[in-house]
Design a protein around this motif. Structure first.
Motif, PDB file in Angstrom:
ATOM      1  N   GLU A   1      38.478   2.396 -59.226  1.00 53.98           N
ATOM      2  CA  GLU A   1      38.571   3.832 -59.006  1.00 53.98           C
ATOM      3  C   GLU A   1      37.332   4.354 -58.274  1.00 53.98           C
ATOM      4  OE1 GLU A   1      40.208   6.263 -62.397  1.00 53.98           O
ATOM      5  OE2 GLU A   1      40.038   4.354 -63.444  1.00 53.98           O
TER       6      GLU A   1
ATOM      7  N   SER B   1      33.347   3.814 -59.245  1.00 57.83           N
ATOM      8  CA  SER B   1      33.180   2.592 -60.033  1.00 57.83           C
ATOM      9  C   SER B   1      32.006   1.738 -59.565  1.00 57.83           C
ATOM     10  CB  SER B   1      34.464   1.760 -59.998  1.00 57.83           C
ATOM     11  OG  SER B   1      34.791   1.404 -58.671  1.00 57.83           O
TER      12      SER B   1
ATOM     13  N   TYR C   1      35.406  -1.474 -63.067  1.00 60.20           N
ATOM     14  CA  TYR C   1      35.668  -0.211 -63.747  1.00 60.20           C
ATOM     15  C   TYR C   1      34.340   0.366 -64.208  1.00 60.20           C
ATOM     16  CZ  TYR C   1      37.139   3.356 -66.998  1.00 60.20           C
ATOM     17  OH  TYR C   1      37.295   4.569 -67.634  1.00 60.20           O
ATOM     18  N   CYS C   2      34.017   1.525 -63.691  1.00 59.96           N
ATOM     19  CA  CYS C   2      32.837   2.266 -64.125  1.00 59.96           C
ATOM     20  C   CYS C   2      31.566   1.409 -64.089  1.00 59.96           C
ATOM     21  CB  CYS C   2      33.068   2.806 -65.532  1.00 59.96           C
ATOM     22  SG  CYS C   2      32.041   4.217 -65.956  1.00 59.96           S
TER      23      CYS C   2
ATOM     24  N   TYR D   1      42.725  -2.898 -67.923  1.00 56.48           N
ATOM     25  CA  TYR D   1      42.551  -2.013 -66.770  1.00 56.48           C
ATOM     26  C   TYR D   1      43.257  -2.572 -65.536  1.00 56.48           C
ATOM     27  CZ  TYR D   1      40.365   0.659 -63.036  1.00 56.48           C
ATOM     28  OH  TYR D   1      40.154   1.441 -61.928  1.00 56.48           O
TER      29      TYR D   1
ATOM     30  N   SER E   1      50.768   0.745 -62.146  1.00 58.64           N
ATOM     31  CA  SER E   1      50.809   2.072 -61.526  1.00 58.64           C
ATOM     32  C   SER E   1      51.287   2.039 -60.080  1.00 58.64           C
ATOM     33  CB  SER E   1      49.417   2.725 -61.589  1.00 58.64           C
ATOM     34  OG  SER E   1      48.496   2.024 -60.768  1.00 58.64           O
TER      35      SER E   1
ATOM     36  N   ALA F   1      50.134   4.924 -66.694  1.00 56.95           N
ATOM     37  CA  ALA F   1      48.776   5.419 -66.454  1.00 56.95           C
ATOM     38  C   ALA F   1      47.999   5.413 -67.763  1.00 56.95           C
ATOM     39  CB  ALA F   1      48.802   6.832 -65.875  1.00 56.95           C
TER      40      ALA F   1
ATOM     41  N   GLY G   1      43.203   9.826 -70.194  1.00 53.84           N
ATOM     42  CA  GLY G   1      41.823  10.207 -69.890  1.00 53.84           C
ATOM     43  C   GLY G   1      41.456   9.973 -68.448  1.00 53.84           C
ATOM     44  N   SER G   2      40.164  10.003 -68.168  1.00 54.09           N
ATOM     45  CA  SER G   2      39.651   9.825 -66.814  1.00 54.09           C
ATOM     46  C   SER G   2      38.359   9.033 -66.871  1.00 54.09           C
ATOM     47  CB  SER G   2      39.408  11.186 -66.144  1.00 54.09           C
ATOM     48  OG  SER G   2      38.482  11.948 -66.900  1.00 54.09           O
ATOM     49  N   ILE G   3      37.915   8.562 -65.704  1.00 54.56           N
ATOM     50  CA  ILE G   3      36.687   7.767 -65.636  1.00 54.56           C
ATOM     51  C   ILE G   3      35.500   8.633 -66.033  1.00 54.56           C
ATOM     52  CG2 ILE G   3      36.306   8.272 -63.193  1.00 54.56           C
ATOM     53  CD1 ILE G   3      35.335   5.367 -62.893  1.00 54.56           C
TER      54      ILE G   3
ATOM     55  N   ARG H   1      39.560   4.745 -73.218  1.00 50.46           N
ATOM     56  CA  ARG H   1      40.874   4.858 -72.565  1.00 50.46           C
ATOM     57  C   ARG H   1      41.763   3.649 -72.837  1.00 50.46           C
ATOM     58  NH1 ARG H   1      40.066   5.863 -66.340  1.00 50.46           N
ATOM     59  NH2 ARG H   1      42.262   6.447 -66.532  1.00 50.46           N
TER      60      ARG H   1
END
Length: 330
Positions: free
Chosen positions: A41, A44, A233-234, A254, A261, A277, A280-282, A297
């Protein structure tokens, strides 16, 4: 031959409230002639990793790694001049939003000629001007621009984003780099132009043997053009391996969510069915979760997830999860 070999890459941002760890102990490797995708995302850490490789992060960013090797040489421990010489010779990068990367005050011919190194010009010194122009025209033809006369005399704002991106690719391959990094090369481009650019990068890889690192937040865009894939991720590496194997059997929740998706990867999906999906969100960098950053998440989260999971390996498939989708628990 292993060109790029990075182990436990950490990138931290110095702020008034202390260091913020934007990239957390990421491993990344790239072999000669390989095309690897780096997906995740927005936010990230993909672009930060790319900029760390080419050494263009400013002094607010602190880059550390247990190993940061290029063709067997540790870049982080080399003198700055020697580091810049190696990167300038062997690595090229295509930035997103090409119209902003090009000089708005100079025509394309001047910018393209400046990107051509002297050692690729085979001829006497008094023909250098002619040779540079001839090489610039050849580079435009190589990336699929046939109307070179009007393009060379144009300013960036007079050209479309697709043409500007092709020019950026031409400038990047002018020095025949061993590694070409494409950071979101198809941002804001229409689908037909995106396909053209990906096919162009694929042909450069196949014909020249140039290694390519494709960076994108769209898994479906790069899956068909890459041999291997790393998922972020993040700021944490969650999964890596052969692209086909990851798409067939993802181990990390993830990665599984990314695949689910995308309608293209769900041939049995009933029409009008809502796509999968994660809730939540990043999270923002200032408020990162402890341990596994997907924890808040993740549908499989448990109390063990407050500890950062170690990288596990199953053949050539790497994943970082306490409760992988294989059913194995750590």
């Amino acid at each position: 031959m292993l060109l790029l070999d990075i182990k436990n890459l950490t990138i931290e941002l110095s702020t008034a409230n202390g260091l913020i760890r934007a990239v957390d102990r990421v491993n990344l490797s790239l072999r000669e002639g390989e095309t690897r995708g780096l997906v995740g995302e927005s936010g990230s850490g993909k672009s930060l990793i790319a900029k760390a490789i080419v050494g263009v992060l400013n002094k607010r960013w602190r880059v550390t790694a247990d190993r940061f090797n290029w063709a067997g040489k540790d870049l982080l421990n080399l003198p700055y001049e020697q580091q810049r010489k190696i990167i300038g010779r062997d690595i090229a990068m295509i930035y997103q939003e090409p119209s902003r990367s090009l000089d708005p005050t100079a025509v394309i011919l001047e910018q393209l000629e400046e990107a051509i190194p002297a050692h690729v010009l085979d001829g006497p010194w008094w023909k250098r001007s002619y040779l540079r122009r001839h090489k610039a025209i050849a580079l435009l033809h190589k990336v699929g621009i046939r109307d070179h006369q009007s393009v060379l005399q144009s300013y960036p704002y007079q050209l479309s984003e697709g043409i500007c991106q092709k020019i950026m690719i031409a400038m990047a391959v002018a020095k025949s780099p061993k590694l070409l990094i494409a950071d979101e090369p198809t941002t804001a481009l229409e689908s037909t132009t995106q396909a053209q650019l990906f096919r162009l990068l694929s042909s450069i890889n196949q014909l020249k043997g140039t290694s390519v690192l494709l960076i994108s937040h769209e898994l479906e865009s790069i899956a068909r053009y890459t041999q291997t894939l790393s998922v972020l991720y993040c700021g944490q590496l969650v999964e890596a391996g052969e692209t086909a194997a990851i798409l067939k059997q993802p181990f990390h929740p993830y990665t599984n969510a990314l695949i689910k998706s995308v309608p293209e990867f769900q041939p049995d999906l009933v029409p009008k069915t809502p796509l999968y999906a994660l809730p939540g969100s990043i999270p923002v960098l200032q408020h990162l979760p402890i341990g596994c950053r997907l924890g808040p998440r993740c549908p499989n989260a448990r109390k063990e997830c407050v500890k950062t999971p170690a990288i596990e390996r199953l053949q050539n498939h790497y994943f970082s999860c306490h409760f992988p989708l294989t059913g194995k628990t750590v």
